[in-house]
Design a protein around this motif. Structure first.
Motif, PDB file in Angstrom:
ATOM      1  N   TRP A  36     -42.837 -19.544  -6.834  1.00 21.62           N
ATOM      2  CA  TRP A  36     -42.654 -19.797  -5.405  1.00 21.62           C
ATOM      3  C   TRP A  36     -41.228 -20.213  -5.060  1.00 21.62           C
ATOM      4  CZ3 TRP A  36     -46.625 -17.624  -3.521  1.00 21.62           C
ATOM      5  CH2 TRP A  36     -47.894 -17.799  -4.062  1.00 21.62           C
ATOM      6  N   MET A  37     -40.350 -20.317  -6.054  1.00 16.29           N
ATOM      7  CA  MET A  37     -39.010 -20.844  -5.831  1.00 16.29           C
ATOM      8  C   MET A  37     -37.962 -19.737  -5.827  1.00 16.29           C
ATOM      9  SD  MET A  37     -39.667 -24.108  -5.734  1.00 16.29           S
ATOM     10  CE  MET A  37     -38.040 -24.811  -5.787  1.00 16.29           C
ATOM     11  N   GLY A  38     -37.131 -19.711  -4.809  1.00 15.47           N
ATOM     12  CA  GLY A  38     -35.985 -18.810  -4.770  1.00 15.47           C
ATOM     13  C   GLY A  38     -36.333 -17.388  -5.158  1.00 15.47           C
ATOM     14  N   GLU A  39     -35.670 -16.911  -6.186  1.00 14.59           N
ATOM     15  CA  GLU A  39     -35.892 -15.544  -6.673  1.00 14.59           C
ATOM     16  C   GLU A  39     -37.020 -15.473  -7.694  1.00 14.59           C
ATOM     17  OE1 GLU A  39     -34.163 -13.023  -5.252  1.00 14.59           O
ATOM     18  OE2 GLU A  39     -33.280 -14.602  -4.019  1.00 14.59           O
ATOM     19  N   GLY A  40     -37.712 -16.562  -7.897  1.00 13.62           N
ATOM     20  CA  GLY A  40     -38.809 -16.576  -8.863  1.00 13.62           C
ATOM     21  C   GLY A  40     -38.350 -17.087 -10.215  1.00 13.62           C
ATOM     22  N   PRO A  41     -39.195 -16.911 -11.226  1.00 14.46           N
ATOM     23  CA  PRO A  41     -38.884 -17.438 -12.566  1.00 14.46           C
ATOM     24  C   PRO A  41     -37.552 -16.923 -13.111  1.00 14.46           C
ATOM     25  CG  PRO A  41     -41.167 -16.717 -12.441  1.00 14.46           C
ATOM     26  CD  PRO A  41     -40.502 -16.257 -11.177  1.00 14.46           C
ATOM     27  N   MET A  42     -36.845 -17.831 -13.782  1.00 14.64           N
ATOM     28  CA  MET A  42     -35.580 -17.498 -14.427  1.00 14.64           C
ATOM     29  C   MET A  42     -35.693 -17.832 -15.911  1.00 14.64           C
ATOM     30  SD  MET A  42     -32.726 -18.657 -11.573  1.00 14.64           S
ATOM     31  CE  MET A  42     -32.835 -20.391 -11.873  1.00 14.64           C
ATOM     32  N   ARG A 150     -40.988 -17.035  12.387  1.00 13.93           N
ATOM     33  CA  ARG A 150     -40.701 -15.619  12.117  1.00 13.93           C
ATOM     34  C   ARG A 150     -40.938 -15.311  10.650  1.00 13.93           C
ATOM     35  NH1 ARG A 150     -35.248 -15.011   9.942  1.00 13.93           N
ATOM     36  NH2 ARG A 150     -34.141 -16.984  10.151  1.00 13.93           N
ATOM     37  N   ASP A 151     -40.874 -14.050  10.329  1.00 10.32           N
ATOM     38  CA  ASP A 151     -40.912 -13.578   8.952  1.00 10.32           C
ATOM     39  C   ASP A 151     -39.551 -12.978   8.624  1.00 10.32           C
ATOM     40  OD1 ASP A 151     -43.544 -14.277   8.511  1.00 10.32           O
ATOM     41  OD2 ASP A 151     -44.331 -12.279   8.906  1.00 10.32           O
ATOM     42  N   MET A 152     -39.130 -13.156   7.372  1.00  7.68           N
ATOM     43  CA  MET A 152     -37.899 -12.536   6.881  1.00  7.68           C
ATOM     44  C   MET A 152     -38.270 -11.495   5.840  1.00  7.68           C
ATOM     45  SD  MET A 152     -35.091 -15.552   6.131  1.00  7.68           S
ATOM     46  CE  MET A 152     -35.952 -16.096   4.676  1.00  7.68           C
ATOM     47  N   MET A 153     -37.631 -10.361   5.882  1.00  3.80           N
ATOM     48  CA  MET A 153     -37.812  -9.341   4.858  1.00  3.80           C
ATOM     49  C   MET A 153     -36.788  -9.597   3.760  1.00  3.80           C
ATOM     50  SD  MET A 153     -39.628  -6.755   3.916  1.00  3.80           S
ATOM     51  CE  MET A 153     -40.434  -6.186   5.379  1.00  3.80           C
ATOM     52  N   GLU A 154     -37.279  -9.740   2.522  1.00  2.00           N
ATOM     53  CA  GLU A 154     -36.401  -9.997   1.385  1.00  2.00           C
ATOM     54  C   GLU A 154     -35.870  -8.680   0.826  1.00  2.00           C
ATOM     55  OE1 GLU A 154     -35.469 -12.943   0.639  1.00  2.00           O
ATOM     56  OE2 GLU A 154     -36.967 -14.137   1.677  1.00  2.00           O
ATOM     57  N   GLU A 155     -34.822  -8.760   0.008  1.00  2.00           N
ATOM     58  CA  GLU A 155     -34.216  -7.565  -0.587  1.00  2.00           C
ATOM     59  C   GLU A 155     -35.205  -6.762  -1.416  1.00  2.00           C
ATOM     60  OE1 GLU A 155     -30.600  -8.418  -2.695  1.00  2.00           O
ATOM     61  OE2 GLU A 155     -29.758  -9.506  -0.985  1.00  2.00           O
ATOM     62  N   ASP A 156     -36.172  -7.443  -2.047  1.00  2.00           N
ATOM     63  CA  ASP A 156     -37.151  -6.749  -2.882  1.00  2.00           C
ATOM     64  C   ASP A 156     -38.318  -6.182  -2.074  1.00  2.00           C
ATOM     65  OD1 ASP A 156     -38.667  -8.967  -2.221  1.00  2.00           O
ATOM     66  OD2 ASP A 156     -38.915  -9.672  -4.285  1.00  2.00           O
ATOM     67  N   GLY A 157     -38.259  -6.312  -0.744  1.00  2.00           N
ATOM     68  CA  GLY A 157     -39.308  -5.786   0.118  1.00  2.00           C
ATOM     69  C   GLY A 157     -40.403  -6.787   0.449  1.00  2.00           C
ATOM     70  N   SER A 158     -40.389  -7.956  -0.181  1.00  2.00           N
ATOM     71  CA  SER A 158     -41.394  -8.971   0.117  1.00  2.00           C
ATOM     72  C   SER A 158     -41.044  -9.692   1.423  1.00  2.00           C
ATOM     73  CB  SER A 158     -41.507  -9.970  -1.039  1.00  2.00           C
ATOM     74  OG  SER A 158     -40.297 -10.701  -1.159  1.00  2.00           O
ATOM     75  N   THR A 159     -42.010 -10.441   1.913  1.00  2.00           N
ATOM     76  CA  THR A 159     -41.846 -11.184   3.153  1.00  2.00           C
ATOM     77  C   THR A 159     -41.834 -12.677   2.854  1.00  2.00           C
ATOM     78  OG1 THR A 159     -43.012  -9.473   4.382  1.00  2.00           O
ATOM     79  CG2 THR A 159     -42.890 -11.634   5.418  1.00  2.00           C
ATOM     80  N   THR A 160     -41.006 -13.400   3.565  1.00  2.00           N
ATOM     81  CA  THR A 160     -40.968 -14.857   3.496  1.00  2.00           C
ATOM     82  C   THR A 160     -41.183 -15.392   4.896  1.00  2.00           C
ATOM     83  OG1 THR A 160     -39.459 -14.872   1.611  1.00  2.00           O
ATOM     84  CG2 THR A 160     -39.540 -16.869   2.944  1.00  2.00           C
TER      85      THR A 160
END
Length: 190
Positions: A36-42, A150-160
């Motif tokens: 659930w954080m930032g770009e996900g697991p690192m 609002r919703d934001m569209m992320e670079e990977d196509g997911s929504t935040t």
């Protein structure tokens, strides 16, 4: 920044120390949290580098406020409030170790961060970003006055989802650096 420690009824948010590295890395290596954080697991190396940047960049340059969260002296999570161009204001971010889930700590952290934003930083709004699948955080934020704007569209196509809390919402009591303050709340990992 992060000169002040924040206190809630049960938690203490205080600046990280180098001794917190292992617990920080363990928190962010837990995919139940990091998904659930930032770009996900690192990778572990990336999380260690992130921890190092708290000292070499964030604290050293006073970029924003970030804290280790403790309950009865034990590390239970991470909290921050920072400017975010994605939301057009300050965003709160927090994460808890899995053993601390379900105890109301997320609500306490979110309220403390939001109150700090209003009372100390002088903000009129505080934001949080949440993945639509993170039902627990969406519910928590709704309970403490955040509303989806609002919703934001992320670079990977997911929504935040972008949620906002206004300073005009009813306040709850917290203590900031030993002084009783009126504060309000919000929170969740981005």
């Amino acid at each position: 920044m992060t000169a002040l420690a924040l206190h809630t009824a049960r938690l203490r948010l205080e600046p990280y120390t180098p001794d917190d590295e292992e617990e920080f890395v363990a928190l962010f290596q837990d995919t139940r949290v990091s998904r659930w954080m930032g770009e996900g697991p690192m990778t572990e190396a990336e999380d260690r580098a992130l921890f190092g940047r708290i000292f070499s960049k964030v604290y050293a340059q006073g970029l924003f406020d970030v804290w280790a969260v403790r309950h009865e002296g034990r590390f239970v999570g991470h909290a921050e409030i920072k400017p975010s161009p994605d939301v057009g204001g300050h965003e709160i971010v927090y994460a808890l170790v899995a053993a601390a889930w379900g105890q109301g700590f997320g609500t306490e952290i979110a309220r403390a961060l939001t109150g700090y934003g209003f009372d100390t930083l002088g903000l009129t709004e505080v934001h949080a970003t949440v993945a639509p699948g993170n039902a627990a955080s969406l519910a928590l934020l709704g309970r403490i006055g955040f509303r989806q704007v609002r919703d934001m569209m992320e670079e990977d196509g997911s929504t935040t989802r972008v949620l906002t809390r206004s300073a005009a919402f009813d306040a709850a009591d917290i203590t900031i650096a030993g002084t009783a303050r009126d504060a309000a709340g919000a929170g969740q990992p981005r």
